[in-house]
Design a protein around this motif. Structure first.
Motif, PDB file in Angstrom:
ATOM      1  N   ARG A   1       0.800  -1.191  -0.083  1.00 27.14           N
ATOM      2  CA  ARG A   1       0.064   0.139   0.134  1.00 27.14           C
ATOM      3  C   ARG A   1       1.116   1.369  -0.083  1.00 27.14           C
ATOM      4  O   ARG A   1       1.131   2.060   0.823  1.00 27.14           O
TER       5      ARG A   1
ATOM      6  N   ASP B   1       0.802   3.771  -1.798  1.00 27.27           N
ATOM      7  CA  ASP B   1      -0.201   5.145  -2.306  1.00 27.27           C
ATOM      8  C   ASP B   1       0.616   6.201  -2.413  1.00 27.27           C
ATOM      9  O   ASP B   1       1.267   6.320  -3.504  1.00 27.27           O
ATOM     10  N   ASP B   2       0.306   7.371  -1.700  1.00 27.93           N
ATOM     11  CA  ASP B   2       0.931   8.518  -1.968  1.00 27.93           C
ATOM     12  C   ASP B   2       2.416   9.041  -1.225  1.00 27.93           C
ATOM     13  O   ASP B   2       3.137   9.976  -1.846  1.00 27.93           O
TER      14      ASP B   2
ATOM     15  N   LYS C   1       9.240   4.504  -4.694  1.00 27.54           N
ATOM     16  CA  LYS C   1       8.323   3.378  -4.416  1.00 27.54           C
ATOM     17  C   LYS C   1       8.839   1.963  -4.040  1.00 27.54           C
ATOM     18  O   LYS C   1       8.422   1.283  -3.101  1.00 27.54           O
TER      19      LYS C   1
ATOM     20  N   HIS D   1       0.602  -4.243   6.039  1.00 32.80           N
ATOM     21  CA  HIS D   1      -0.652  -4.446   5.125  1.00 32.80           C
ATOM     22  C   HIS D   1      -0.734  -5.638   4.358  1.00 32.80           C
ATOM     23  O   HIS D   1      -0.875  -5.838   3.168  1.00 32.80           O
TER      24      HIS D   1
END
Length: 129
Positions: free
Chosen positions: A55, A57-58, A110, A123
């Motif tokens: 996860r 995400d941002d 990332k 997660h």
């Protein structure tokens, strides 16, 4: 030792982060983590470690903005103090630098975030070795 210590010992953080920065599987370090530019594979092609739980995400985008802004802010200061280029030239150089640096850093950051999540069993990466 407690369960928390033994669970964390089999997935060391620094190698997982480094493998992520290199865009490799955080488990084995050999398989490619990404199918494309930013699409994380569902599982490692070498060791079959499930990677679809991530996860990110941002987080990687925020880290990229943070790093690029600091690097280019420093570069902007040095350019203006020492070189005094025409403002349009300076804006063009900095814009190209911002785009290039962002495109370079984003997949690496990332990968690092996914590596951290894998090492910390976050997660859905679970407690199985």
């Amino acid at each position: 030792m407690s369960d928390a210590q033994t669970i964390g010992d089999d997935r060391p953080m620094k190698p997982a982060m480094w493998h992520g920065v290199c865009r490799r599987c955080p488990n084995c370090g050999d398989g490619a983590m990404f199918e494309g530019y930013l699409k994380v594979t569902d599982q490692c092609p070498v060791c079959q470690e499930a990677l679809h739980h991530h996860r990110a995400d941002d987080g990687p985008a925020y880290l990229t903005i943070l790093l690029v802004a600091h690097i280019l802010g420093f570069a902007m200061h040095i350019m203006w103090v020492h070189l005094r280029p025409d403002p349009l030239v300076m804006a063009t150089i900095l814009a190209i630098g911002a785009v290039a640096l962002s495109l370079y850093l984003l997949p690496r950051l990332k990968g690092m975030v996914v590596g951290i999540q894998w090492a910390r069993r976050m997660h859905g990466f679970g407690h199985s070795a």
